[in-house]
Motif scaffolding. Structure first.
Motif, PDB file in Angstrom:
ATOM      1  N   ASN A  33      23.698 -11.367  -2.247  1.00 24.28           N
ATOM      2  CA  ASN A  33      22.760 -10.603  -1.419  1.00 24.28           C
ATOM      3  C   ASN A  33      23.347 -10.511  -0.019  1.00 24.28           C
ATOM      4  O   ASN A  33      23.399 -11.501   0.712  1.00 24.28           O
ATOM      5  CB  ASN A  33      21.393 -11.287  -1.382  1.00 24.28           C
ATOM      6  CG  ASN A  33      20.419 -10.594  -0.451  1.00 24.28           C
ATOM      7  OD1 ASN A  33      20.703  -9.536   0.102  1.00 24.28           O
ATOM      8  ND2 ASN A  33      19.261 -11.195  -0.252  1.00 24.28           N
ATOM      9  N   PHE A  35      22.280  -9.520   2.609  1.00 17.58           N
ATOM     10  CA  PHE A  35      21.360  -9.841   3.693  1.00 17.58           C
ATOM     11  C   PHE A  35      20.860 -11.284   3.621  1.00 17.58           C
ATOM     12  O   PHE A  35      19.917 -11.642   4.328  1.00 17.58           O
ATOM     13  CB  PHE A  35      20.164  -8.886   3.666  1.00 17.58           C
ATOM     14  CG  PHE A  35      20.513  -7.478   4.055  1.00 17.58           C
ATOM     15  CD1 PHE A  35      20.417  -7.061   5.364  1.00 17.58           C
ATOM     16  CD2 PHE A  35      20.953  -6.562   3.107  1.00 17.58           C
ATOM     17  CE1 PHE A  35      20.737  -5.763   5.732  1.00 17.58           C
ATOM     18  CE2 PHE A  35      21.278  -5.267   3.457  1.00 17.58           C
ATOM     19  CZ  PHE A  35      21.175  -4.864   4.774  1.00 17.58           C
ATOM     20  N   TRP A  39      17.720 -12.927   7.340  1.00 17.76           N
ATOM     21  CA  TRP A  39      16.391 -12.831   6.747  1.00 17.76           C
ATOM     22  C   TRP A  39      15.360 -13.311   7.742  1.00 17.76           C
ATOM     23  O   TRP A  39      15.629 -14.187   8.572  1.00 17.76           O
ATOM     24  CB  TRP A  39      16.345 -13.708   5.484  1.00 17.76           C
ATOM     25  CG  TRP A  39      15.474 -13.169   4.396  1.00 17.76           C
ATOM     26  CD1 TRP A  39      14.267 -13.651   3.993  1.00 17.76           C
ATOM     27  CD2 TRP A  39      15.760 -12.052   3.566  1.00 17.76           C
ATOM     28  NE1 TRP A  39      13.775 -12.895   2.959  1.00 17.76           N
ATOM     29  CE2 TRP A  39      14.674 -11.901   2.666  1.00 17.76           C
ATOM     30  CE3 TRP A  39      16.806 -11.146   3.485  1.00 17.76           C
ATOM     31  CZ2 TRP A  39      14.617 -10.902   1.717  1.00 17.76           C
ATOM     32  CZ3 TRP A  39      16.764 -10.152   2.533  1.00 17.76           C
ATOM     33  CH2 TRP A  39      15.680 -10.034   1.670  1.00 17.76           C
ATOM     34  N   ASP A  40      14.177 -12.696   7.713  1.00 19.38           N
ATOM     35  CA  ASP A  40      13.039 -13.194   8.477  1.00 19.38           C
ATOM     36  C   ASP A  40      13.412 -13.378   9.956  1.00 19.38           C
ATOM     37  O   ASP A  40      13.813 -12.434  10.619  1.00 19.38           O
ATOM     38  CB  ASP A  40      12.550 -14.502   7.844  1.00 19.38           C
ATOM     39  CG  ASP A  40      11.245 -15.003   8.455  1.00 19.38           C
ATOM     40  OD1 ASP A  40      10.315 -14.210   8.587  1.00 19.38           O
ATOM     41  OD2 ASP A  40      11.181 -16.195   8.806  1.00 19.38           O
ATOM     42  N   SER A  43      16.744 -12.068  11.291  1.00 20.72           N
ATOM     43  CA  SER A  43      16.828 -10.623  11.497  1.00 20.72           C
ATOM     44  C   SER A  43      16.008 -10.182  12.697  1.00 20.72           C
ATOM     45  O   SER A  43      16.447  -9.339  13.484  1.00 20.72           O
ATOM     46  CB  SER A  43      16.339  -9.887  10.241  1.00 20.72           C
ATOM     47  OG  SER A  43      16.370  -8.502  10.427  1.00 20.72           O
ATOM     48  N   SER A 155      17.101 -18.179   7.291  1.00 19.22           N
ATOM     49  CA  SER A 155      16.111 -17.646   8.225  1.00 19.22           C
ATOM     50  C   SER A 155      16.076 -18.388   9.549  1.00 19.22           C
ATOM     51  O   SER A 155      16.375 -17.831  10.587  1.00 19.22           O
ATOM     52  CB  SER A 155      14.726 -17.695   7.580  1.00 19.22           C
ATOM     53  OG  SER A 155      13.733 -17.304   8.497  1.00 19.22           O
ATOM     54  N   LYS A 451      17.065 -14.228  -2.677  1.00 19.48           N
ATOM     55  CA  LYS A 451      16.471 -14.159  -1.347  1.00 19.48           C
ATOM     56  C   LYS A 451      15.283 -15.106  -1.294  1.00 19.48           C
ATOM     57  O   LYS A 451      14.756 -15.536  -2.324  1.00 19.48           O
ATOM     58  CB  LYS A 451      16.012 -12.739  -1.028  1.00 19.48           C
ATOM     59  CG  LYS A 451      14.852 -12.256  -1.889  1.00 19.48           C
ATOM     60  CD  LYS A 451      14.393 -10.860  -1.472  1.00 19.48           C
ATOM     61  CE  LYS A 451      13.161 -10.439  -2.277  1.00 19.48           C
ATOM     62  NZ  LYS A 451      12.682  -9.095  -1.873  1.00 19.48           N
ATOM     63  N   ALA A 453      11.723 -15.190  -0.725  1.00 16.80           N
ATOM     64  CA  ALA A 453      10.545 -14.327  -0.644  1.00 16.80           C
ATOM     65  C   ALA A 453       9.354 -15.010   0.018  1.00 16.80           C
ATOM     66  O   ALA A 453       8.290 -14.397   0.168  1.00 16.80           O
ATOM     67  CB  ALA A 453      10.151 -13.861  -2.049  1.00 16.80           C
ATOM     68  N   ASP A 457      10.518 -10.081   4.970  1.00 16.89           N
ATOM     69  CA  ASP A 457      11.636  -9.167   4.753  1.00 16.89           C
ATOM     70  C   ASP A 457      11.347  -7.908   5.569  1.00 16.89           C
ATOM     71  O   ASP A 457      10.508  -7.096   5.200  1.00 16.89           O
ATOM     72  CB  ASP A 457      11.765  -8.835   3.266  1.00 16.89           C
ATOM     73  CG  ASP A 457      12.813  -7.766   3.004  1.00 16.89           C
ATOM     74  OD1 ASP A 457      13.584  -7.446   3.928  1.00 16.89           O
ATOM     75  OD2 ASP A 457      12.869  -7.254   1.865  1.00 16.89           O
ATOM     76  N   TYR A 458      12.062  -7.750   6.684  1.00 14.86           N
ATOM     77  CA  TYR A 458      11.793  -6.626   7.570  1.00 14.86           C
ATOM     78  C   TYR A 458      12.518  -5.356   7.152  1.00 14.86           C
ATOM     79  O   TYR A 458      12.236  -4.282   7.695  1.00 14.86           O
ATOM     80  CB  TYR A 458      12.170  -6.995   9.004  1.00 14.86           C
ATOM     81  CG  TYR A 458      11.302  -8.089   9.584  1.00 14.86           C
ATOM     82  CD1 TYR A 458       9.975  -7.845   9.925  1.00 14.86           C
ATOM     83  CD2 TYR A 458      11.799  -9.375   9.776  1.00 14.86           C
ATOM     84  CE1 TYR A 458       9.168  -8.844  10.455  1.00 14.86           C
ATOM     85  CE2 TYR A 458      10.999 -10.383  10.305  1.00 14.86           C
ATOM     86  CZ  TYR A 458       9.688 -10.112  10.637  1.00 14.86           C
ATOM     87  OH  TYR A 458       8.900 -11.103  11.153  1.00 14.86           O
ATOM     88  N   GLY A 459      13.447  -5.480   6.211  1.00  9.53           N
ATOM     89  CA  GLY A 459      14.132  -4.293   5.713  1.00  9.53           C
ATOM     90  C   GLY A 459      14.949  -3.560   6.751  1.00  9.53           C
ATOM     91  O   GLY A 459      15.114  -2.345   6.666  1.00  9.53           O
TER      92      GLY A 459
END
Length: 701
Positions: A33, A35, A39-40, A43, A155, A451, A453, A457-459
């Motif tokens: 992954n 990303f 993450w979180d 990001s 994160s 990931k 979850a 997850d801001y995408g």
């Protein structure tokens, strides 16, 4: 106290091998992954802030204690979290600022700290007398424990940065305790842990030094007690530099989650630790996204610990418990933290403590493993292992019955790995099997759980250029809803009023309906347009806002203030732009009823030439630390609407407004005293050792 084995050249080769293996394994989550490490909070908060702070350093603006353009997120000194005084952090910020791709930047930085964690763990385990092979196994396994990998590395990056220095502090301080190392090293490593700004780093330093005091006391080594105590005092002198600004700012902030509470959020149970070796185990722990269980193996440590317990020589603990007492103190103390209240002052989410528990468990396990596995009473040990595996498998099935296939694969890995380990009960082959199992478990976990979850997850796109292209705004920008996520405004040319911060300004947040993530409520624009008690001025003007971005899902038809115009409208946002330029473009005056001839400002200083008497309202939050003078004479700084800075002036002159972080000077003085004290103490230790050596040589002759 026991001494680690010598032969430093051979040990250096093994330590280098540990680092290389961890570097390679750290790439697996990224390959699964891209990303994974962005993450979180990484990001929304850390990576954008690191990129910004690195740019500021390169531009010569350091230390970046305050940025009024960043509003609630601009008090970096009060925030403490970004480690402004930590040289390793700063070097990494500069490194991140050279990247456009934040996913790659995160991979590099987090691989670095996972590797540092492994190296420190290896040194610590060796210090407690474990063999190189056993130490290497634990050092490779610990960075890929479930919490460390999925939460800290994935994160909560500040936690990883702080945790990485704890084994180094522990190792070097223990060497000082037994009279073998320089006090300068535990001071430096302890200072690195403290200056990350993460309170868990400070807690870890306190915990390991206290544990060494207990260990030295029960060893009846009073000189060691004194040495460790002095080191602790010297490291403690660094604390004011980091935390006095935070404490001095706390009176105006609404730090989320402070105090004492027992909500159950991210609180593991004792039974969860029984499954620390099951790669597929999802503990039944309440998390942000799911009240039933974690979505990742957050209490996983290493596949081999529980299955091999029946095969260890437990008599070692009877013989050496006194030497390992400090390890048990750390283990027991952190276990109490982990199963305790969900909120203890600054310390929230007790799941964060499991990685230190596993560090202590790893030390004990490595000491027991160093002599190899027992090969007597094979049938009884095998039956116990089988029963343990079946029981932990059942616990995993009970917590997540739909994942039974994953649990079956996990049990197969543990069973096969245990058989191979027992067959190779002594020698290098045993350690190769254990490390190979760590890699296999990591490969399975990143395939099953690519990931975390449990967190947001801001995408967001991975590159800075893409994030900038999403938000091409100008000047001071206020958002309604959640358009620019967290601290990503730091990457833009615009100055976002909203930020991701745990140290928000209470009055400002209330006046603008702003939360800690930088999101505002649907009524926030109405609040900005409402006249204040300062001559009826609106916050929109007092803040010198030039652009308003409204998320259409929050407010589909925002009002257009007089003198403003709609410059963009699409399915996602409406953008409003001020029609005429603001006065005093070089300064931050939001309103005044005196005549201003000039206004110039920097982050921490503003100079205004004026005539007449009245009030100056500045587009600055009134953080503690502001001082004002008119022609060299002090005048009062008071708080205006939304917590803004107001200064009442008379008879004209030159106003100088300055800001300094509360406690900065005493903090700097204390830190310098600590450093000089550590150097001086180290010199005294060297002199004393030479004298003792000379006396011993004279007696021998």
């Amino acid at each position: 106290m026991i001494s680690a084995a010598r032969r430093p050249l051979h040990g250096g080769v093994v330590a280098s091998g540990v680092c290389l293996v961890v570097v390679l394994l750290a790439q697996l989550p990224f390959l699964r992954n891209r990303f994974f490490y962005v993450w979180d909070d990484s990001s929304a908060q850390f990576l954008p802030s690191w990129h910004y702070l690195g740019q500021q350093f390169v531009a010569g603006d350091w230390p970046k204690l305050m940025s009024p353009d960043n509003w609630v997120g601009g008090n970096f000194a009060g925030e403490a979290l970004f480690g402004l005084w930590n040289p390793v952090n700063v070097a990494n910020y500069v490194l991140v600022s050279r990247f456009d791709d934040l996913a790659l930047a995160a991979l590099v930085v987090k691989t670095e700290f996972l590797t540092l964690l492994a190296l420190g763990t290896y040194l610590l385990v060796r210090e407690y007398g474990a063999g190189r092979g056993a130490a290497a196994v634990i050092a490779v396994a610990l960075p890929f424990g479930g919490f460390t990998l999925y939460y800290d590395a994935g994160s909560w990056a500040a936690g990883l940065m702080a945790f990485a220095w704890i084994p180094f502090t522990w190792w070097s301080a223990r060497r000082v305790a037994r009279g073998a190392g320089s006090p300068l090293w535990p001071f430096l490593f302890g200072a690195l842990a403290v200056t990350t700004g993460n309170p868990y780093g400070l807690l870890g330093v306190c915990a390991v030094l206290f544990a060494l005091l207990v260990e030295s006391w029960f060893a009846r080594d009073r000189a060691a007690v004194v040495r460790v105590f002095v080191v602790g005092v010297l490291v403690g002198l660094v604390v004011p530099l980091v935390y006095l600004p935070l404490l001095g700012t706390s009176s105006v902030t609404d730090r989320a989650g402070q105090g004492f509470a027992s909500t159950g959020l991210l609180v593991p149970a004792l039974s969860d630790f029984l499954s620390m070796s099951t790669p597929s185990h999802l503990p039944a722990i309440w998390t942000f996204a799911n009240p039933l269980r974690l979505s990742v193996p957050g209490v996983y440590f290493a596949w081999f610990v529980v299955p091999l317990l029946p095969w260890l020589d437990w008599g070692v603990l009877r013989r050496r418990w006194r030497e390992l007492l400090g390890v048990f103190v750390v283990m027991g103390g952190y276990l109490l933290f982990a199963i305790g209240p969900s909120n203890l002052w600054m310390f929230r989410f007790p799941l964060r403590h499991v990685e230190v528990i596993f560090l202590a468990v790893g030390v004990v396990f490595a000491v027991l493993l160093s002599g190899g596995l027992r090969t007597d009473r094979v049938r009884a040990r095998a039956l116990i292992t089988a029963g343990v595996l079946l029981f932990t498998g059942y616990l995993s099935f009970a917590a997540d019955s739909w994942g039974w296939k994953r649990h079956a694969v996990s049990l197969a890995l543990l069973a096969v790995g245990t058989v191979l380990a027992v067959r190779l009960a002594r020698g290098r082959g045993l350690f190769v099997v254990l490390v190979a199992g760590v890699a296999a478990a990591l490969a399975l976990q990143t395939a099953w759980y690519p990931k975390n979850a449990d967190v947001a997850d801001y995408g967001l796109p991975s590159t800075v250029s893409e994030r900038r292209a999403m938000h091409d705004y100008q000047g001071t920008t206020f958002q309604v809803g959640s358009v620019v996520i967290g601290n990503n405004g730091l990457l833009l040319d615009a100055h976002m009023v909203s930020s991701y911060t745990g140290m928000g300004n209470r009055k400002f947040n209330q006046a603008t309906c702003l939360n800690y993530e930088g999101t505002t409520c649907p009524q926030s624009l109405d609040k900005l347009l409402k006249p204040t008690d300062l001559a009826g001025q609106t916050l929109l003007d007092l803040l010198r806002v030039e652009t308003v971005v409204v998320q259409r899902a929050v407010n589909g038809s925002p009002p257009v203030p007089p003198g403003w115009e709609v410059t963009e409208r699409n399915d996602r946002i409406t953008v409003l732009r001020r029609g005429t330029p603001l006065p005093w473009p070089g300064g931050r005056i939001g309103w005044t009823d005196v005549q201003v001839s000039s206004d110039t400002s920097t982050d921490r200083r503003e100079t205004v030439r004026f005539t007449g008497s009245g009030t100056l309202a500045f587009a600055r939050l009134n953080w503690p630390g502001y001082r004002a003078e008119v022609d060299g004479k002090p005048v009062d700084v008071r708080e205006g609407p939304a917590g803004l800075v107001l200064v009442d002036v008379r008879d004209g002159g030159e106003l100088t407004l300055t800001w300094s972080a509360p406690g900065l000077v005493p903090g700097l003085v204390a830190a310098v005293v600590g450093l000089l004290g550590a150097v001086g103490f180290s010199v005294l230790v060297v002199i004393r050792r030479r004298r003792v050596a000379d006396v011993s040589a004279d007696q021998a002759s």
